[in-house]
Design an enzyme around this catalytic site. Structure first.
Site, short mmCIF file in Angstrom:
data_model
loop_
_atom_site.label_atom_id
_atom_site.label_comp_id
_atom_site.label_asym_id
_atom_site.label_seq_id
_atom_site.Cartn_x
_atom_site.Cartn_y
_atom_site.Cartn_z
N ASP A 1 2.00 -4.27 -9.29
CA ASP A 1 1.85 -5.61 -9.85
C ASP A 1 2.36 -5.66 -11.30
O ASP A 1 3.04 -6.61 -11.70
CB ASP A 1 0.39 -6.06 -9.82
N SER B 1 -4.62 -10.92 -12.13
CA SER B 1 -5.26 -10.01 -13.08
C SER B 1 -4.24 -9.12 -13.78
O SER B 1 -4.35 -8.86 -14.98
CB SER B 1 -6.37 -9.18 -12.42
N LEU C 1 -1.63 -13.06 -5.81
CA LEU C 1 -0.38 -13.15 -6.59
C LEU C 1 -0.53 -12.37 -7.91
O LEU C 1 0.25 -12.56 -8.84
CB LEU C 1 -0.04 -14.61 -6.88
N SER C 2 -1.53 -11.53 -7.98
CA SER C 2 -1.72 -10.62 -9.12
C SER C 2 -1.99 -11.32 -10.43
O SER C 2 -1.39 -11.02 -11.47
CB SER C 2 -0.50 -9.72 -9.28
N HIS D 1 0.84 -1.21 0.00
CA HIS D 1 0.00 0.00 0.00
C HIS D 1 0.87 1.26 0.00
O HIS D 1 0.48 2.29 0.54
CB HIS D 1 -0.98 0.00 1.17
N THR D 2 2.04 1.12 -0.58
CA THR D 2 2.93 2.27 -0.73
C THR D 2 2.94 2.75 -2.18
O THR D 2 3.26 3.91 -2.43
CB THR D 2 4.37 1.89 -0.33
N ASP D 3 2.60 1.86 -3.12
CA ASP D 3 2.80 2.24 -4.55
C ASP D 3 1.96 3.46 -4.93
O ASP D 3 2.48 4.42 -5.49
CB ASP D 3 2.58 1.06 -5.50
N TYR E 1 -10.10 -1.67 -0.82
CA TYR E 1 -8.89 -1.12 -1.44
C TYR E 1 -9.13 0.32 -1.89
O TYR E 1 -8.36 1.23 -1.59
CB TYR E 1 -8.49 -2.00 -2.63
N GLU F 1 -7.02 -1.99 -15.68
CA GLU F 1 -7.65 -2.37 -14.40
C GLU F 1 -8.44 -1.21 -13.81
O GLU F 1 -9.55 -1.38 -13.32
CB GLU F 1 -6.59 -2.84 -13.41
C1 GLA Z 1 -2.76 -4.62 -4.90
C2 GLA Z 1 -2.62 -3.52 -5.95
C3 GLA Z 1 -1.20 -2.92 -5.94
C4 GLA Z 1 -0.78 -2.52 -4.54
C5 GLA Z 1 -1.06 -3.65 -3.54
C6 GLA Z 1 -0.80 -3.24 -2.12
O1 GLA Z 1 -1.95 -5.71 -5.25
O2 GLA Z 1 -2.92 -4.03 -7.22
O3 GLA Z 1 -1.16 -1.83 -6.81
O4 GLA Z 1 -1.39 -1.33 -4.14
O5 GLA Z 1 -2.39 -4.13 -3.64
O6 GLA Z 1 0.55 -3.02 -1.91
#
Ligand code: GLA
Length: 337
Positions: free
Chosen positions: A140, A95, A92-93, A20-22, A190, A128
């Site tokens: 991601d 999407s 694990l992203s 949650h830093t991006d 989120y 997205e």
């Molecule tokens: C999800 C979002 C990312 C990031 C993380 C938290 O994976 O897709 O962009 O914000 O949460 O670090």
């Protein structure tokens, strides 16, 4: 390579630390994993793009085509096939991997020039954000695109500079454990966190929470949200340092501290995740934390090699990032045989 049929692969990612830093223009330390999404495109007559395995009017495909057109790339008529060995909804992203793989293949099948890595990541982020309604940051996509064998990547989300960090874990392994909790609240939760961060930055008079130094005057829970972001950025560089020193006890403590901060200050944990973190601790983990957006999904833990991780834990290591897959060259014909 047969120009009529092209395949691309985009891996999922693990984020070692920096959660949650991006979207607050901070720091992250992800790596691409070996599992991912493979998309095959085969040219067909006509201009339609058909994807029998995807839902009708699939938002990712629609977004990919629209965003590519906006970037001046016209994907030709083709049939799309999607294959994935990434667990879905496990944090694990999958999407982001689907978006990156789709965009790579739709660019290559039309013979267009590949997009530069950051441009590709931003285009996939727009898919997205604008077509699925989740306001993800760039973590991601960049992790999937910039992945390197054996290395994590330190990302500075303000400058978009990336620095490879060798992930030499010595006698340790990283593993992810799916908490089994459905991420039903993930999208709304989120987006709500993003909104809180925007509001906190506004009240503090800073461009982003990357610049925050003080939060005591903020109303609750904004003060805690800022504290998480500021301390998490510090933990990213502390983790890079711990890796460089081979100090795994320190790395484990940083994972634990990140988890506490995400649970108590950022409020993105759920009971199933807490149980998964505890199970990792009981199995001898040096540290464990919720990973990704939260509200369910997977836990990341650092184990000594000799430990016996909880059942279902999946070892993860850094692999090469997203790419168009070239066919292996044909074996040379034997002349005169
Ligand atoms: C999800 C979002 C990312 C990031 C993380 C938290 O994976 O897709 O962009 O914000 O949460 O670090």
């Amino acid at each position: 390579m047969d120009p009529h049929r092209i395949r691309a692969f985009a891996p999922g990612r693990v984020n070692l630390i920096g959660e949650h830093t991006d979207y607050n223009l901070g720091l992250c330390l992800p790596f691409a994993v070996g599992m991912g999404v493979t998309v095959t495109a085969e040219l067909r007559d006509g201009r339609d793009i058909v994807a029998p395995g995807l839902p009708d009017d699939d938002a990712y495909l629609r977004g990919a085509v629209a965003e590519l057109r906006a970037a001046g790339v016209e994907p030709p008529g083709c049939t799309i096939e999607v294959d994935s060995d990434l667990p879905q909804e496990a944090g694990l992203s999958s999407s982001a991997a689907l978006c990156v793989s789709l965009v790579l293949v739709l660019t290559a099948i039309g013979g267009a020039q590949a997009l530069a890595p950051i441009e590709l990541a931003k285009l996939c982020q727009r898919i997205e954000n604008e077509y699925t309604g989740v306001e993800t940051g760039l973590l991601d996509q960049l992790a999937s695109i910039l992945g390197e064998q054996g290395r994590a990547v330190r990302l500075d989300m303000r400058t978009l500079e990336s620095r490879p960090v060798t992930l030499d874990l010595g006698e340790h392994v990283l593993a992810v454990l799916d908490s089994g909790s459905s991420r039903s609240l993930a999208e709304s939760g989120y987006n709500a966190r993003r909104e809180e961060c925007r509001r906190a930055a506004e009240l503090l008079g800073v461009e982003s929470l990357r610049d925050a130094t003080e939060w005591s005057g903020l109303p609750e829970p904004l003060d805690r949200r800022v504290r998480h972001v500021v301390t998490e950025n510090q933990r990213v560089d502390a983790a890079v340092h711990a890796l460089e020193e081979g100090n795994f006890a320190a790395l484990g403590e940083l994972l634990d501290a990140s988890h506490r901060s995400l649970r108590d200050d950022y409020d993105v944990s759920v009971p199933e995740v807490e149980r998964a973190v505890e199970a990792c601790g009981e199995a001898g983990a040096l540290g464990a934390r919720i990973m990704g957006g939260g509200f369910g999904g997977s836990v990341l833990a650092l184990f000594p090699r000799e430990a016996d991780p909880p059942r279902g834990a999946l070892p993860v290591a850094p692999y090469q990032g997203a790419r168009v897959l070239r066919r292996p060259p044909r074996a040379p014909r034997r002349v005169g045989a």
